[in-house]
Design an enzyme around this catalytic site. Structure first.
Site, PDB file in Angstrom:
ATOM      1  N   GLU A   3      -6.882   1.284  -4.815  1.00 37.93           N
ATOM      2  CA  GLU A   3      -6.989   0.072  -5.652  1.00 37.93           C
ATOM      3  C   GLU A   3      -7.950  -0.858  -4.933  1.00 37.93           C
ATOM      4  O   GLU A   3      -7.565  -1.512  -3.958  1.00 37.93           O
ATOM      5  CB  GLU A   3      -5.613  -0.586  -5.819  1.00 37.93           C
ATOM      6  CG  GLU A   3      -4.609   0.241  -6.594  1.00 37.93           C
ATOM      7  CD  GLU A   3      -4.867   0.252  -8.097  1.00 37.93           C
ATOM      8  OE1 GLU A   3      -5.815  -0.400  -8.558  1.00 37.93           O
ATOM      9  OE2 GLU A   3      -4.117   0.942  -8.797  1.00 37.93           O
ATOM     10  N   CYS A   8      -8.097  -9.416  -7.261  1.00 40.24           N
ATOM     11  CA  CYS A   8      -9.019  -8.295  -7.511  1.00 40.24           C
ATOM     12  C   CYS A   8      -9.449  -8.264  -8.970  1.00 40.24           C
ATOM     13  O   CYS A   8     -10.576  -7.914  -9.281  1.00 40.24           O
ATOM     14  CB  CYS A   8      -8.362  -6.984  -7.109  1.00 40.24           C
ATOM     15  SG  CYS A   8      -6.763  -6.777  -7.890  1.00 40.24           S
TER      16      CYS A   8
END
Ligand code: NAD
Length: 472
Positions: free
Chosen positions: A247, A281
């Site tokens: 990720e 993110c």
């Protein structure tokens, strides 16, 4: 000042060296934490391996794991206020957002706890003389590397499905903001998980992190963090063919169509790029606006940004500090580079005159090829630009190396869906940034990584399929 410890094989352990935890709102030391050594990492890996080889998680009835998970959710909720205060002070985020992290962590344990006793295989027909079925079995020892931006909820996001599926876990907390995770693991300690099932190490990524991911006993790596670290870990993982979930970062774009509702766009921009000081993110770091609406939306975005109250997380300000001095320097350097390349700073672009590590809410008018439009800033910095038509908007939105999330704003559902389906990324939001939840699969393409977290889909990342084929 409190000193925090690492959790290895069911015990809290100190170390010879300590890491200093700084409160970014004051730039003062807030606490210290034991910095794990390579020996500590080996002990944690041994504890996790023994937990697996003795079947302490996998041999019990899955319903027992469900009970542990649901008890864990309750225990996390009970410590949420205490943990949130620590997380707010070490990380800079607001108290409310810090508490939400703990509540979200509890939700992961409820959600995946509910799945632990429903991980059913399939029976595959092979004709009269055969019986064939599949089983889902745990990966084994899962090494999980966590970043500093949402340490508690990201930790739970990977830990909960891993435990539900019967894996033992060694977690590496970030050097910055490791304390909230200590509270999380303390809550888990109070329920029935066996010794060695959960181990928590804070330590240098380049020492302890790299040792863990290259350890002979690792069966799976789950990494959430930056692209360069992810790439480094993947090179090592390739040597051992270790299954990995990655990720990584993002540079996500929202497309504002001609008929978008202004208030939906502006409230989404506020949460999309200024929540957690933009250190997300899946932040909305680019806003692409139909040229017919460009001046109006640009002016509304700048007005909203200029009116945000800047202050500490304990004051519940609209915009809190970034996590560290290094992060502040890095964000300001990227803004300076944007200016050099000819971008226009519409507001912000500087460090306010406050004691902590603040960056003013910044909106920059830039072209798609500029570095500020291509690179992840990880701060409260929005890039805004107009587009001529939908085709161009999609091309600009998809025109970075990342592909984490994207968004479309518009009232005509057919049109918004048609645009949404052309966007590169694991999740597309329509008319509300962050519209998903822990129930919706999340992950990237391209440099944003691979594998999915959240949702039912994520649990399959934590299991392997075994097929049993029987000749009668
Ligand atoms: P980072 O890569 O610097 O650090 C992440 C973790 O990796 C830390 O725990 C660090 O100690 C560890 N680490 C560093 N070097 C290592 C090595 N060689 N081997 C093993 N571990 C090592 O990232 P960061 O600055 O903490 O976090 C910010 C980045 O994380 C941003 O790029 C952001 O986009 C990304 N992120 C992604 C997601 C997602 O779900 N996609 C979520 C949050 C953050």
């Amino acid at each position: 000042m409190t000193h925090y410890l690492n959790f290895i094989n069911g015990q809290w352990c100190d170390s010879h060296t300590h890491i200093s935890v700084i409160n970014p709102a004051t730039a003062q030391e807030y606490s210290t934490i034991a910095s794990a050594s390579v020996d500590d990492a080996n002990n944690a890996m041994l504890a996790a391996r023994q937990c697996i080889s003795r079947g302490l998680l996998s041999d019990v009835r899955p319903a027992v794991r469900t009970t542990w998970m649901l008890d864990a959710a309750k225990a996390i909720k009970e410590i949420a206020d205490e943990g949130a205060l620590a997380l707010c002070r070490e990380n800079g985020k607001t108290l409310a957002d810090a508490k939400d992290e703990f509540l979200e962590a509890a939700r992961y344990f409820e959600y995946y706890g509910g799945m632990a006793d429903k991980l059913e295989g399939t029976s595959i027909p092979l004709g009269k003389n055969y019986i064939d079925f599949t089983q889902y079995i745990p990966m084994g020892v899962s090494v999980q590397i966590v970043p500093w931006n949402f340490p508690v909820s990201i930790c739970a996001r990977s830990l909960a499905p891993a435990l539900a599926a019967g894996n033992a876990v060694v977690i590496k907390s970030p050097e910055i903001s490791p304390v909230g995770m200590v509270y999380l693991v303390r809550a888990l300690e109070s329920v029935g998980f066996p010794r060695g099932a959960i181990n928590l190490l804070c330590g240098k990524g380049s020492v302890v992190g790299s040792h863990l991911v290259e350890h002979n006993d690792v069966n799976q790596i789950v990494f959430t963090g930056s692209v360069p670290t992810g790439q480094r870990i993947l090179k090592g993982a390739a040597e051992r063919a270790t299954p990995s979930v990655m990720e990584l970062g993002g540079k996500s774009a929202a497309i504002v169509l001609k008929d978008a509702a202004t208030e939906k766009v502006i409230s989404s921009v506020q949460t999309g790029i200024f929540f957690n000081a933009g250190q997300v993110c899946s932040a909305m770091s680019r806003l692409l606006v139909d040229k017919a609406r460009y001046e109006e939306i640009k002016s509304a975005v700048v007005t909203m940004a200029e009116n945000l109250v800047i202050g500490s997380g304990e004051e519940q300000a609209d915009l809190t500090p970034v996590v560290s001095q290094a992060q502040q320097i890095s964000v300001l350097a990227m803004i300076e580079q944007a200016k050099k390349e000819g971008a226009t700073i519409l507001c912000g672009g500087y460090a306010p005159d406050l004691a902590g590590y603040y960056v003013a809410p910044t909106v920059i008018e830039a072209t798609p090829d500029m570095s500020i439009s291509q690179q992840e800033v990880f701060g409260p910095v929005l890039v805004i630009m107009p587009f001529e038509d939908e085709q161009q908007a999609v091309k600009i939105a998809n025109g970075t190396e990342f592909g984490l999330v994207a968004g479309v704003f518009g009232e005509a559902l057919n049109q918004t869906l048609q645009v949404a389906q052309q966007l590169r990324g694991g999740q597309v939001f329509i008319n509300e940034w962050f519209a998903g939840g822990i129930e919706t699969p999340f992950g990237g393409v391209g440099l944003s990584g691979f594998g999915r977290e959240k949702g039912q889909e994520a649990i399959y990342s934590y299991m392997q399929t075994r097929n049993i084929a029987i000749r009668l």
